[in-house]
Design a protein around this motif. Structure first.
Motif, short mmCIF file in Angstrom:
data_model
loop_
_atom_site.label_atom_id
_atom_site.label_comp_id
_atom_site.label_asym_id
_atom_site.label_seq_id
_atom_site.Cartn_x
_atom_site.Cartn_y
_atom_site.Cartn_z
N TYR A 30 -42.11 49.07 34.73
CA TYR A 30 -41.66 48.03 33.80
C TYR A 30 -41.58 46.67 34.49
CZ TYR A 30 -40.41 52.01 30.85
OH TYR A 30 -40.44 53.16 30.11
N LYS A 63 -34.78 51.30 32.41
CA LYS A 63 -34.74 50.71 31.08
C LYS A 63 -36.07 50.02 30.78
CE LYS A 63 -30.98 48.41 30.18
NZ LYS A 63 -29.97 47.33 29.97
N ASN A 64 -36.60 50.27 29.59
CA ASN A 64 -37.87 49.65 29.22
C ASN A 64 -37.64 48.26 28.62
OD1 ASN A 64 -37.14 49.97 26.51
ND2 ASN A 64 -38.68 51.52 26.07
N HIS A 65 -38.70 47.65 28.13
CA HIS A 65 -38.67 46.28 27.60
C HIS A 65 -37.74 46.15 26.40
CE1 HIS A 65 -42.27 46.38 30.02
NE2 HIS A 65 -42.80 47.25 29.20
N ALA A 66 -37.59 47.22 25.64
CA ALA A 66 -36.76 47.19 24.44
C ALA A 66 -35.31 47.59 24.73
CB ALA A 66 -37.36 48.11 23.38
N GLY A 67 -35.01 47.90 25.98
CA GLY A 67 -33.65 48.25 26.34
C GLY A 67 -33.33 49.73 26.29
N TYR A 68 -34.35 50.57 26.09
CA TYR A 68 -34.14 52.02 26.05
C TYR A 68 -34.40 52.61 27.43
CZ TYR A 68 -34.30 51.37 21.02
OH TYR A 68 -34.05 50.94 19.75
N TYR A 69 -33.59 53.60 27.78
CA TYR A 69 -33.76 54.26 29.07
C TYR A 69 -34.76 55.41 28.98
CZ TYR A 69 -30.00 51.70 31.27
OH TYR A 69 -29.23 50.70 31.81
#
Length: 89
Positions: A30, A63-69
């Motif tokens: 990421y 955590k990805n770009h959208a805030g999900y782990y």
């Protein structure tokens, strides 16, 4: 890194950016996508390994770009440059 350098999406330019960044510090996929504008980090890691650089993958929760782990996200660390020089981890 300047916007001009990030806009060049040629394979060679991406490899150069990624190698320069990995010399400084390990990065996960990421971070590579966001900070270096490299859409397929695994492909560029493969290319660098084919060039003789020793790179290891350490898997982590990130955590990805959208805030999900997500689990099992690769963090890449340069161990040794193709010329034989060891990288600082």
């Amino acid at each position: 890194m300047s916007c001009n350098k990030l806009s060049n999406t040629s394979t060679n330019s991406q490899k150069a950016r990624l190698l320069a960044a990995l010399i400084e510090k390990p990065m996960n996929r990421y971070e590579i996508e966001d900070q270096l504008n490299i859409g397929s980090p695994a492909a560029r890691i493969y290319d660098l390994k084919q060039d003789g650089h020793q790179i290891i993958s350490i898997y982590e929760r990130a955590k990805n770009h959208a805030g999900y782990y997500h689990d099992q996200i690769a963090r890449y660390a340069l161990v040794k440059l193709a010329g034989g020089n060891h990288a600082a981890l």
